[in-house]
Design an enzyme around this catalytic site. Structure first.
Site, mmCIF file in Angstrom:
data_model
loop_
_atom_site.group_PDB
_atom_site.id
_atom_site.type_symbol
_atom_site.label_atom_id
_atom_site.label_comp_id
_atom_site.label_asym_id
_atom_site.label_seq_id
_atom_site.Cartn_x
_atom_site.Cartn_y
_atom_site.Cartn_z
ATOM 1 N N PHE A 123 1.107 -14.333 3.548
ATOM 2 C CA PHE A 123 0.429 -13.341 2.704
ATOM 3 C C PHE A 123 -0.426 -14.068 1.650
ATOM 4 O O PHE A 123 0.024 -15.046 1.052
ATOM 5 C CB PHE A 123 1.495 -12.476 2.034
ATOM 6 C CG PHE A 123 0.944 -11.281 1.316
ATOM 7 C CD1 PHE A 123 0.705 -10.090 1.986
ATOM 8 C CD2 PHE A 123 0.656 -11.341 -0.040
ATOM 9 C CE1 PHE A 123 0.202 -8.982 1.318
ATOM 10 C CE2 PHE A 123 0.150 -10.240 -0.712
ATOM 11 C CZ PHE A 123 -0.074 -9.058 -0.031
ATOM 12 N N ASP A 147 10.066 -14.563 0.930
ATOM 13 C CA ASP A 147 9.408 -13.361 0.435
ATOM 14 C C ASP A 147 9.833 -12.223 1.358
ATOM 15 O O ASP A 147 9.482 -12.223 2.545
ATOM 16 C CB ASP A 147 7.895 -13.536 0.432
ATOM 17 C CG ASP A 147 7.198 -12.391 -0.295
ATOM 18 O OD1 ASP A 147 7.726 -11.259 -0.243
ATOM 19 O OD2 ASP A 147 6.136 -12.618 -0.891
ATOM 20 N N TYR A 149 7.561 -1.446 -4.148
ATOM 21 C CA TYR A 149 6.666 -0.284 -3.952
ATOM 22 C C TYR A 149 6.329 -0.026 -2.493
ATOM 23 O O TYR A 149 5.572 0.874 -2.181
ATOM 24 C CB TYR A 149 5.370 -0.441 -4.766
ATOM 25 C CG TYR A 149 4.632 -1.747 -4.595
ATOM 26 C CD1 TYR A 149 3.848 -1.975 -3.477
ATOM 27 C CD2 TYR A 149 4.710 -2.744 -5.562
ATOM 28 C CE1 TYR A 149 3.171 -3.163 -3.319
ATOM 29 C CE2 TYR A 149 4.034 -3.949 -5.416
ATOM 30 C CZ TYR A 149 3.267 -4.151 -4.293
ATOM 31 O OH TYR A 149 2.589 -5.334 -4.132
ATOM 32 N N LYS A 150 6.872 -0.845 -1.579
ATOM 33 C CA LYS A 150 6.596 -0.633 -0.156
ATOM 34 C C LYS A 150 7.683 0.298 0.398
ATOM 35 O O LYS A 150 7.681 1.478 0.095
ATOM 36 C CB LYS A 150 6.499 -1.984 0.540
ATOM 37 C CG LYS A 150 5.259 -2.740 0.036
ATOM 38 C CD LYS A 150 5.108 -4.155 0.512
ATOM 39 C CE LYS A 150 3.778 -4.724 0.000
ATOM 40 N NZ LYS A 150 3.698 -6.170 0.094
ATOM 41 N N ARG A 157 -2.940 -1.626 11.208
ATOM 42 C CA ARG A 157 -1.485 -1.717 11.001
ATOM 43 C C ARG A 157 -0.915 -0.317 10.888
ATOM 44 O O ARG A 157 -1.392 0.505 10.106
ATOM 45 C CB ARG A 157 -1.195 -2.403 9.659
ATOM 46 C CG ARG A 157 -1.007 -3.856 9.698
ATOM 47 C CD ARG A 157 -0.423 -4.423 8.410
ATOM 48 N NE ARG A 157 -0.698 -3.703 7.173
ATOM 49 C CZ ARG A 157 -0.259 -4.079 5.982
ATOM 50 N NH1 ARG A 157 0.497 -5.152 5.861
ATOM 51 N NH2 ARG A 157 -0.546 -3.393 4.901
HETATM 52 C C1 LIG Z 1 3.032 -6.882 -0.817
HETATM 53 C C2 LIG Z 1 3.314 -8.343 -0.880
HETATM 54 C C3 LIG Z 1 3.119 -9.059 -2.067
HETATM 55 C C4 LIG Z 1 2.561 -8.369 -3.282
HETATM 56 O O1 LIG Z 1 2.587 -9.133 -4.432
HETATM 57 P P1 LIG Z 1 2.181 -8.450 -5.816
HETATM 58 O O2 LIG Z 1 2.434 -9.484 -6.817
HETATM 59 O O3 LIG Z 1 3.007 -7.211 -5.958
HETATM 60 O O4 LIG Z 1 0.733 -8.067 -5.726
HETATM 61 C C5 LIG Z 1 3.433 -10.400 -2.078
HETATM 62 N N1 LIG Z 1 3.883 -11.020 -0.956
HETATM 63 C C6 LIG Z 1 4.067 -10.351 0.204
HETATM 64 C C7 LIG Z 1 4.599 -11.062 1.406
HETATM 65 C C8 LIG Z 1 3.781 -8.990 0.282
HETATM 66 O O5 LIG Z 1 3.952 -8.330 1.422
#
Ligand SMILES: *Cc1c(COP(=O)(O)O)cnc(C)c1O
Length: 420
Positions: free
Chosen positions: A129, A206, A231-232, A380
């Site tokens: 990511f 992560d 938030y997901k 997706r």
């Molecule tokens: C959604 C997501 C993030 C988001 O990071 P934020 O700091 O909330 O913007 C980070 N890493 C992964 C793997 C994600 O899926």
């Protein structure tokens, strides 16, 4: 026309037999015609959340004022304990809610690197990511470390063999997503952690795309460090604070780089020098966003009541439905599956590659199907099992088939907009 042996009546029957079906009513659904398959990007709003947040604002802030800090001060830890027990498979005192995923990743990666002074390499999937890549790139640059970026299959994820081959006793840290944001490829946390430990390296997981939908057993898999979003699949709202996990025995051995007063022992003694707390709170920084935190409790109520094991079971069935309908209806229209075929190796979203995926995604939104687009050329589909019906999945794929066969997307401009 082939219907993959699955008619809409079949999807209705699956909904009728779904033990989690009633949870949909506990979410705000303002547009009954919308087919929302983007719960992996932003979960829906629970019905209970607006009142819970309003009570914090009106009563605790409006009336309680500064006196309410007595309740607020422990929220990060108490919410962390709930996540530990119900979502992450960790022990009490190993998880805290604070900051964003990006910031937590920075803090834990820096702490792990400081604790491995003789080692000069960080290992990461080239397809990781973006924020994870950028944070780790910055840490490597500022510390003069080598970033060993591993090529991986866009659709199948980083292979265990490629990862093992990159590990040696110069590796301090591996940063890896449990579920790939693009393909949904699911890693084996225990195997990766063990392979890294065999050369004395740590893994920072992560779990953003896994939390709340894939049963995690951080303690059982030997995981030492993890971060993730709320938030997901956890539905705590846009920009809701993230969580971090540090295994209990490591907490006192790691120091995080942002020495704020919320991580300080005896915070209100206002002492002259930084002296971090012994527990997981040492990885917090400053005053928490209380109003945003207020949305996490009501969201967790629902995930806990459903149970992540049951959510996983439904997510697998819905993923298999996406794959079956995509094979039958969309493959003849130029789509190609871009996720692992084996549901045991996939999180809860499924990606489909198509050369015109960007415009198809825009046209789908216009047709009441919300999915998202990811580079390169991927659509997706993330049906969040807590509130998505089998008929939503069926209808979404049906609408996609109709709009692509009619060429509706070809009427749209080609330029991607800022938020995809
Ligand atoms: C959604 C997501 C993030 C988001 O990071 P934020 O700091 O909330 O913007 C980070 N890493 C992964 C793997 C994600 O899926």
């Amino acid at each position: 026309m082939s219907d993959a042996g699955l008619t809409r009546a079949d999807a209705e029957a699956l909904d009728a037999a779904d033990p989690l079906a009633d949870f949909r009513d506990r979410f705000v659904v303002t547009d009954p015609d919308l087919r929302y398959l983007d719960g992996n990007s932003l979960g829906r709003l629970p019905v209970a959340t607006p009142d819970a947040v309003a009570a914090v604002v009106r009563e605790q802030w409006g009336d309680g004022l500064v006196r309410s800090w007595h309740t607020w001060i422990d929220w990060g830890v108490s919410l962390g304990d709930r996540l530990a027990e119900h979502v992450l498979g960790a022990r009490p005192g190993e998880v805290v809610v604070a900051d964003s995923t990006s910031v937590n990743l920075y803090k834990l990666a820096a702490a792990a690197l400081d604790a491995a002074p003789g080692r000069g390499v960080v290992v990461m999937d080239a397809e990781e990511f973006p924020t994870d890549r950028y944070v780790v790139q910055g840490l490597c640059r500022s510390r003069g470390l080598t970033l060993r970026t591993l090529p991986s299959d866009l659709d199948d994820g980083l292979s265990p063999g490629a990862l093992r081959a990159a590990l040696d006793d110069d590796v301090a840290l591996v940063v890896l997503s449990a579920v790939s944001y693009r393909s949904g490829a699911l890693q084996d946390l225990a195997a990766v952690t063990a392979a890294a430990a065999a050369v004395g390296a740590r893994v920072l997981w992560d779990v953003s795309h896994a939390a709340g939908v894939v049963p995690l057993d951080l303690a059982g898999s030997g995981a030492e460090l993890a971060v993730g979003c709320t938030y997901k699949y956890l539905n705590a709202g846009p920009g809701a604070p993230a969580f971090l996990y540090v295994r209990a025995d490591l907490q006192e051995r790691l120091r995080q780089p942002i020495q704020g007063w919320f991580g300080q022992r005896d915070q209100f003694a206002m002492g002259p020098d930084y002296d971090p707390l012994p527990g997981v709170e040492r990885f917090t920084v400053g005053t928490p966003p209380v109003v945003a935190l207020a949305a996490l409790g009501p969201a967790l109520d629902l995930v806990e009541a459903a149970g992540v094991a049951r959510l996983r079971e439904k997510a697998v069935r819905q993923g298999e439905l996406v794959v079956a309908l995509a094979d039958a209806w969309l493959a003849p229209l130029g789509f190609r599956p871009a996720s692992p075929r084996d549901p045991a190796r996939r999180g809860a979203h499924v990606s489909l590659a198509h050369p015109d995926a960007w415009r198809i995604c825009r046209a789908a939104i216009a047709a009441g199907v919300v999915a998202d687009y990811r580079e390169p050329s991927r659509l997706r589909l993330g049906p969040s099992p807590l509130y998505t019906r089998y008929t939503d999945v069926w209808d979404a794929l049906d609408r996609l088939r109709a709009l692509v066969s009619a060429g509706e997307h070809e009427l749209l401009p080609r330029d991607p907009s800022r938020v995809t």
